[in-house]
Scaffold this active site. Structure first.
Site, PDB file in Angstrom:
ATOM      1  N   LEU A  54      11.379 -20.427  -4.935  1.00 31.05           N
ATOM      2  CA  LEU A  54      10.450 -19.535  -4.225  1.00 31.05           C
ATOM      3  C   LEU A  54       9.083 -19.665  -4.880  1.00 31.05           C
ATOM      4  O   LEU A  54       8.982 -19.642  -6.105  1.00 31.05           O
ATOM      5  CB  LEU A  54      10.944 -18.077  -4.358  1.00 31.05           C
ATOM      6  CG  LEU A  54       9.957 -16.981  -3.943  1.00 31.05           C
ATOM      7  CD1 LEU A  54       9.713 -16.994  -2.429  1.00 31.05           C
ATOM      8  CD2 LEU A  54      10.482 -15.591  -4.360  1.00 31.05           C
ATOM      9  N   HIS A 103       2.188   3.657  -9.135  1.00 29.94           N
ATOM     10  CA  HIS A 103       2.029   2.225  -9.393  1.00 29.94           C
ATOM     11  C   HIS A 103       3.245   1.674 -10.161  1.00 29.94           C
ATOM     12  O   HIS A 103       3.670   0.554  -9.931  1.00 29.94           O
ATOM     13  CB  HIS A 103       0.734   1.954 -10.165  1.00 29.94           C
ATOM     14  CG  HIS A 103      -0.495   2.196  -9.337  1.00 29.94           C
ATOM     15  ND1 HIS A 103      -0.630   1.694  -8.065  1.00 29.94           N
ATOM     16  CD2 HIS A 103      -1.639   2.884  -9.587  1.00 29.94           C
ATOM     17  CE1 HIS A 103      -1.808   2.070  -7.561  1.00 29.94           C
ATOM     18  NE2 HIS A 103      -2.435   2.798  -8.457  1.00 29.94           N
ATOM     19  N   ASP A 157       0.831  -1.207   0.000  1.00 27.60           N
ATOM     20  CA  ASP A 157       0.000   0.000   0.000  1.00 27.60           C
ATOM     21  C   ASP A 157       0.867   1.261   0.000  1.00 27.60           C
ATOM     22  O   ASP A 157       1.971   1.255   0.546  1.00 27.60           O
ATOM     23  CB  ASP A 157      -0.905  -0.013   1.248  1.00 27.60           C
ATOM     24  CG  ASP A 157      -2.081   0.933   1.103  1.00 27.60           C
ATOM     25  OD1 ASP A 157      -2.321   1.426  -0.013  1.00 27.60           O
ATOM     26  OD2 ASP A 157      -2.761   1.180   2.119  1.00 27.60           O
TER      27      ASP A 157
HETATM   28  C1  FPP Z   1      -2.057   0.163  -3.236  1.00 27.75           C
HETATM   29  O1  FPP Z   1      -1.596   1.476  -3.252  1.00 27.75           O
HETATM   30  C2  FPP Z   1      -1.564  -0.574  -4.369  1.00 27.75           C
HETATM   31  C3  FPP Z   1      -2.347  -1.176  -5.303  1.00 27.75           C
HETATM   32  C4  FPP Z   1      -3.819  -1.128  -5.291  1.00 27.75           C
HETATM   33  C5  FPP Z   1      -1.759  -1.881  -6.438  1.00 27.75           C
HETATM   34  C6  FPP Z   1      -0.509  -2.666  -6.154  1.00 27.75           C
HETATM   35  C7  FPP Z   1       0.205  -2.829  -7.429  1.00 27.75           C
HETATM   36  C8  FPP Z   1       1.524  -2.748  -7.605  1.00 27.75           C
HETATM   37  C9  FPP Z   1       2.472  -2.590  -6.493  1.00 27.75           C
HETATM   38  C10 FPP Z   1       2.110  -2.793  -8.968  1.00 27.75           C
HETATM   39  C11 FPP Z   1       1.898  -4.037  -9.730  1.00 27.75           C
HETATM   40  C12 FPP Z   1       2.331  -5.267  -9.039  1.00 27.75           C
HETATM   41  C13 FPP Z   1       2.320  -6.482  -9.605  1.00 27.75           C
HETATM   42  C14 FPP Z   1       2.686  -7.684  -8.790  1.00 27.75           C
HETATM   43  C15 FPP Z   1       1.952  -6.674 -11.013  1.00 27.75           C
HETATM   44  P1  FPP Z   1      -2.677   2.644  -3.300  1.00 27.75           P
HETATM   45  O2  FPP Z   1      -2.905   2.988  -4.736  1.00 27.75           O
HETATM   46  O3  FPP Z   1      -3.913   2.243  -2.578  1.00 27.75           O
HETATM   47  O4  FPP Z   1      -1.919   3.784  -2.558  1.00 27.75           O
HETATM   48  P2  FPP Z   1      -2.547   4.937  -1.646  1.00 27.75           P
HETATM   49  O5  FPP Z   1      -3.188   4.242  -0.475  1.00 27.75           O
HETATM   50  O6  FPP Z   1      -1.356   5.742  -1.256  1.00 27.75           O
HETATM   51  O7  FPP Z   1      -3.524   5.685  -2.501  1.00 27.75           O
END
Ligand code: FPP
Length: 238
Positions: A124, A30, A13
Site C-alpha cells: 500500500l 486529534h 475532518d
Molecule cells: C480536522 O479536524 C483534522 C485535522 C486538522 C488534523 C488531522 C489529524 C489527525 C487525524 C491526526 C494525525 C494524523 C496523522 C496522519 C499523523 P478539525 O480539527 O478541523 O475538526 P473540527 O472541524 O471538528 O474542528
C-alpha cells in the site's frame, strides 16, 4: 466484480467537534483522530487498494492556535516513532507530500527515515500530506518545470503533471471527506480533476470499516465519463 478505487484520498475532518461532543479539549479529538488513521489503513490493506492519501495538516493549519499546532506536531512525531516500523513490516510504503521545510528538523529527519526504510514496499502507498496545499503543489511544480528552462510549447499538462506531488501514482479515484462539510479545502486540486467525491457527516474519530465500505460501494455504482458521453463510455454507437 465491483469496481474498486485504486487510490483513495481522505480529508479527515471533525476531530474538534468529536471532542466538543464529549466535553473534551480539541487535542483529545486529534488523539482519537490519529487512532482512526489505523482504521483507514487496515481497510485499504484488506481491500487491496493501492494508494491512500491522508490530509493530515494543511498549509493553512499553521494559523490554528499555537497549542493546537503543537499538539498536532507531537502526535505526528509520536506516530513516526511508534507506527512506522509496523507499517514497514506490513509492506506499506510511506511518503510525505507538502512543504517539508516548514517542519522542525526532528520531524523532517523522521520523515526521511520512514520514506527510506519503506521505499522498497508495494503493498500500500500511504501518502501523508503535511503542510500541504493544492495551490502550493501547483506553484511548486511550475517552479520545478521552469527550472528545466522549457520553451513555451513545452509547457503542457503532461509536462507540469510530472512535477506534481504523487505523479508516479494513479490519480485519486475517490475522495472521502468526513465531518459533514462538502468542500475540498485546497487538497489535491490538480490530481482530483476527475475524482469522485463522497461526503459523510461521520466525524473522523468515529470512522469505521462499515462507513468506508459504504463509500467504496457508492463509488462502484458511479459512471465515470472523463468528459465523454455515456454511450461512448459503454462503447455504443453515437
Ligand atoms: C480536522 O479536524 C483534522 C485535522 C486538522 C488534523 C488531522 C489529524 C489527525 C487525524 C491526526 C494525525 C494524523 C496523522 C496522519 C499523523 P478539525 O480539527 O478541523 O475538526 P473540527 O472541524 O471538528 O474542528
Amino acid at each position: 466484480m465491483p469496481l474498486l478505487p485504486q487510490h483513495i484520498a481522505v480529508i479527515m475532518d471533525g476531530n474538534g467537534r468529536w471532542a466538543a461532543q464529549r466535553g473534551s479539549v480539541r487535542s483529545i479529538g486529534h488523539r482519537a483522530g490519529a487512532k482512526a488513521v489505523q482504521v483507514a489503513i487496515e481497510f485499504c490493506l484488506e481491500q487491496h487498494i493501492g494508494s491512500l492519501t491522508l490530509f493530515a495538516f494543511s498549509s493553512e493549519n499553521w494559523n490554528r492556535p499555537p497549542e493546537e499546532v503543537s499538539t498536532l506536531m507531537k502526535l505526528f512525531l509520536r506516530m513516526l516513532d511508534t507506527e512506522i516500523e509496523e507499517l514497514h513490516r506490513r509492506g506499506v510504503r510511506i511518503r510525505f507530500i507538502g512543504q517539508r521545510s516548514d517542519f522542525a528538523p526532528e520531524i523532517r529527519e523522521k520523515m526521511a527515515w520512514a520514506e527510506a526504510l519503506s521505499a522498497g514496499n508495494s503493498t500500500l502507498n500511504l501518502n501523508i500530506a503535511g503542510s500541504y496545499g493544492g495551490r502550493w503543489d501547483i506553484v511548486n511544480a511550475c517552479r520545478a518545470l521552469l527550472a528545466t528552462a522549457p520553451a513555451a510549447e513545452d509547457i503542457t499538462e503532461a509536462a507540469l503533471g510530472r512535477f506534481m506531488a504523487l505523479a508516479d501514482q494513479p490519480e485519486p479515484d475517490l475522495l472521502i471527506r468526513t465531518g459533514g462539510d462538502c468542500r475540498i479545502s485546497n487538497f489535491l486540486l490538480w490530481q482530483m480533476a476527475y475524482t469522485e467525491f463522497w461526503f459523510t457527516p461521520t466525524l473522523w474519530p468515529d470512522i469505521t470499516r462499515e462507513v468506508l465500505l459504504q463509500a467504496v460501494s457508492d463509488f462502484a455504482g458511479r459512471e465515470r465519463r472523463f468528459g465523454l458521453t455515456s454511450a461512448q463510455v459503454h462503447g455504443e454507437q453515437a
